[in-house]
Write a protein that holds these residues in place. Sequence first.
Motif, PDB file in Angstrom:
ATOM      1  N   ASP A 113       0.843  -1.193   0.000  1.00  0.00           N
ATOM      2  CA  ASP A 113       0.000   0.000   0.000  1.00  0.00           C
ATOM      3  C   ASP A 113       0.881   1.246   0.000  1.00  0.00           C
ATOM      4  O   ASP A 113       1.933   1.282   0.647  1.00  0.00           O
ATOM      5  N   ILE A 114       0.438   2.276  -0.702  1.00  0.00           N
ATOM      6  CA  ILE A 114       1.150   3.551  -0.708  1.00  0.00           C
ATOM      7  C   ILE A 114       0.610   4.414   0.426  1.00  0.00           C
ATOM      8  O   ILE A 114      -0.595   4.669   0.507  1.00  0.00           O
ATOM      9  N   VAL A 115       1.508   4.842   1.298  1.00  0.00           N
ATOM     10  CA  VAL A 115       1.146   5.710   2.413  1.00  0.00           C
ATOM     11  C   VAL A 115       1.801   7.067   2.192  1.00  0.00           C
ATOM     12  O   VAL A 115       3.009   7.155   1.951  1.00  0.00           O
ATOM     13  N   LEU A 116       0.995   8.119   2.259  1.00  0.00           N
ATOM     14  CA  LEU A 116       1.472   9.489   2.091  1.00  0.00           C
ATOM     15  C   LEU A 116       1.156  10.278   3.352  1.00  0.00           C
ATOM     16  O   LEU A 116       0.001  10.306   3.800  1.00  0.00           O
ATOM     17  N   VAL A 117       2.160  10.894   3.937  1.00  0.00           N
ATOM     18  CA  VAL A 117       1.972  11.749   5.112  1.00  0.00           C
ATOM     19  C   VAL A 117       2.233  13.185   4.657  1.00  0.00           C
ATOM     20  O   VAL A 117       3.315  13.510   4.185  1.00  0.00           O
ATOM     21  N   LEU A 118       1.220  14.012   4.796  1.00  0.00           N
ATOM     22  CA  LEU A 118       1.259  15.358   4.263  1.00  0.00           C
ATOM     23  C   LEU A 118       0.881  16.362   5.352  1.00  0.00           C
ATOM     24  O   LEU A 118       0.268  15.998   6.358  1.00  0.00           O
ATOM     25  N   GLU A 119       1.267  17.615   5.176  1.00  0.00           N
ATOM     26  CA  GLU A 119       0.834  18.699   6.052  1.00  0.00           C
ATOM     27  C   GLU A 119       0.006  19.678   5.232  1.00  0.00           C
ATOM     28  O   GLU A 119       0.130  19.730   4.005  1.00  0.00           O
ATOM     29  N   ASP A 120      -0.812  20.460   5.910  1.00  0.00           N
ATOM     30  CA  ASP A 120      -1.808  21.256   5.192  1.00  0.00           C
ATOM     31  C   ASP A 120      -1.252  22.511   4.534  1.00  0.00           C
ATOM     32  O   ASP A 120      -2.001  23.269   3.905  1.00  0.00           O
ATOM     33  N   ASP A 121       0.057  22.755   4.642  1.00  0.00           N
ATOM     34  CA  ASP A 121       0.643  23.941   4.008  1.00  0.00           C
ATOM     35  C   ASP A 121       1.574  23.564   2.866  1.00  0.00           C
ATOM     36  O   ASP A 121       2.589  24.228   2.626  1.00  0.00           O
ATOM     37  N   TYR A 122       1.222  22.511   2.125  1.00  0.00           N
ATOM     38  CA  TYR A 122       1.989  22.091   0.955  1.00  0.00           C
ATOM     39  C   TYR A 122       1.153  22.282  -0.298  1.00  0.00           C
ATOM     40  O   TYR A 122       0.040  21.758  -0.412  1.00  0.00           O
ATOM     41  N   LEU A 123       1.706  23.024  -1.238  1.00  0.00           N
ATOM     42  CA  LEU A 123       1.052  23.322  -2.505  1.00  0.00           C
ATOM     43  C   LEU A 123       1.650  22.434  -3.590  1.00  0.00           C
ATOM     44  O   LEU A 123       2.868  22.357  -3.729  1.00  0.00           O
ATOM     45  N   PHE A 124       0.790  21.777  -4.384  1.00  0.00           N
ATOM     46  CA  PHE A 124       1.245  20.844  -5.412  1.00  0.00           C
ATOM     47  C   PHE A 124       1.142  21.440  -6.811  1.00  0.00           C
ATOM     48  O   PHE A 124       0.233  22.224  -7.105  1.00  0.00           O
ATOM     49  N   ARG A 125       2.071  21.043  -7.654  1.00  0.00           N
ATOM     50  CA  ARG A 125       1.982  21.341  -9.078  1.00  0.00           C
ATOM     51  C   ARG A 125       0.806  20.580  -9.679  1.00  0.00           C
ATOM     52  O   ARG A 125       0.274  19.640  -9.092  1.00  0.00           O
ATOM     53  N   ALA A 126       0.404  20.989 -10.881  1.00  0.00           N
ATOM     54  CA  ALA A 126      -0.637  20.252 -11.597  1.00  0.00           C
ATOM     55  C   ALA A 126      -0.188  18.802 -11.769  1.00  0.00           C
ATOM     56  O   ALA A 126       0.934  18.538 -12.211  1.00  0.00           O
ATOM     57  N   ASP A 127      -1.041  17.881 -11.394  1.00  0.00           N
ATOM     58  CA  ASP A 127      -0.774  16.437 -11.467  1.00  0.00           C
ATOM     59  C   ASP A 127       0.352  16.005 -10.530  1.00  0.00           C
ATOM     60  O   ASP A 127       0.883  14.899 -10.658  1.00  0.00           O
ATOM     61  N   GLY A 128       0.712  16.857  -9.566  1.00  0.00           N
ATOM     62  CA  GLY A 128       1.821  16.533  -8.677  1.00  0.00           C
ATOM     63  C   GLY A 128       1.541  15.370  -7.758  1.00  0.00           C
ATOM     64  O   GLY A 128       2.416  14.530  -7.508  1.00  0.00           O
ATOM     65  N   LEU A 129       0.312  15.290  -7.226  1.00  0.00           N
ATOM     66  CA  LEU A 129      -0.016  14.190  -6.321  1.00  0.00           C
ATOM     67  C   LEU A 129       0.064  12.855  -7.045  1.00  0.00           C
ATOM     68  O   LEU A 129       0.609  11.881  -6.513  1.00  0.00           O
ATOM     69  N   ARG A 130      -0.457  12.794  -8.268  1.00  0.00           N
ATOM     70  CA  ARG A 130      -0.417  11.545  -9.030  1.00  0.00           C
ATOM     71  C   ARG A 130       1.027  11.100  -9.279  1.00  0.00           C
ATOM     72  O   ARG A 130       1.374   9.932  -9.128  1.00  0.00           O
ATOM     73  N   LYS A 131       1.882  12.058  -9.612  1.00  0.00           N
ATOM     74  CA  LYS A 131       3.284  11.718  -9.885  1.00  0.00           C
ATOM     75  C   LYS A 131       3.997  11.286  -8.606  1.00  0.00           C
ATOM     76  O   LYS A 131       4.892  10.426  -8.654  1.00  0.00           O
ATOM     77  N   TRP A 132       3.640  11.855  -7.480  1.00  0.00           N
ATOM     78  CA  TRP A 132       4.195  11.422  -6.188  1.00  0.00           C
ATOM     79  C   TRP A 132       3.795   9.980  -5.911  1.00  0.00           C
ATOM     80  O   TRP A 132       4.631   9.147  -5.516  1.00  0.00           O
ATOM     81  N   ILE A 133       2.541   9.663  -6.121  1.00  0.00           N
ATOM     82  CA  ILE A 133       2.050   8.303  -5.896  1.00  0.00           C
ATOM     83  C   ILE A 133       2.774   7.320  -6.817  1.00  0.00           C
ATOM     84  O   ILE A 133       3.217   6.240  -6.389  1.00  0.00           O
TER      85      ILE A 133
END
Length: 287
Positions: A113-133
């Motif tokens: 499983d992919i686990v992502l730990v994030l904080e609420d003050d992070y801004l992503f590029r377009a399609d950034g979350l998908r590329k991180w995953i």
Amino acid sequence: MKTYLYIRTYLDKSSASGMSGRNVLAKNKMEMITTCIKSLALDEIDDIHTCACVDNSSDEYTKFLESEFDEVFHTSEGFDVNDHRGKWPVFGGMGNLIKVMNHISSKEHNKNDIVLVLEDDYLFRADGLRKWIQACSEIDGFVSPFDHPDRYIRNDDLFSRRSDILIVNDLHWRTIEATTSVVGGRYEYFERTAFLRKIPRFHVWFFWPSRIFGKELPSIDRVFYRRAYLYLRIRLFSPIPGLATHLSRFIPPQNPRVFKKGVIVPETQLSPGVDWEKRFRELAGES
């Protein structure tokens, strides 16, 4: 394989400028978090479970989080993370981050499983979350979405002289020594390092053995990632340029000797190579 996103947040009643009181670009906490959530484009990600891990919430803020995420997990720590109570080390640690990590462990995720730990003050590029995953599914180790400005100005990283470079999904990824608590990867890496995260930084009076591996007293995050590599050979990677950035002012280390000669210390933690101000304005509806 499923993706689980755990986003850490809390309601900062003492400041209008966000979690830490140091955020940049946003006028206030709610503009910051709503814009950062929008940058995730969660409706475009398949098979993802989202959990808001909120500390000291209010009824209104909880209702907002419930409208945005699949699950809301509450803590009441009042601070981020610490491994000492006064002078005394505390095994297991204290604070919201530790509670969140224990919550993740209680879920009994599958190793892939992919686990992502994030904080609420992070801004992503377009399609950034998908590329991180995607990177987390292919890279062996921890994966940060953030190209921290530290990489370019400090001289005390374990990898300051040499980094391994990978190309994953047409992006460059390099090994780094440390990042913030925002990190992802297959759950097996969180599981294998859970014990290391619980061991406090050890010191005797003014002597910290961790100084042996660096020229500055390491932060909790820096100590954890060093341990993961030195003891388990679990590496940490970040993209060039970043897929996301920390909307925070830059707080420089107290020891000036950790800086490379002639560098200019940035005012913010906005990672290089991306027009983050334009991205924020577009999502916030200011352009």
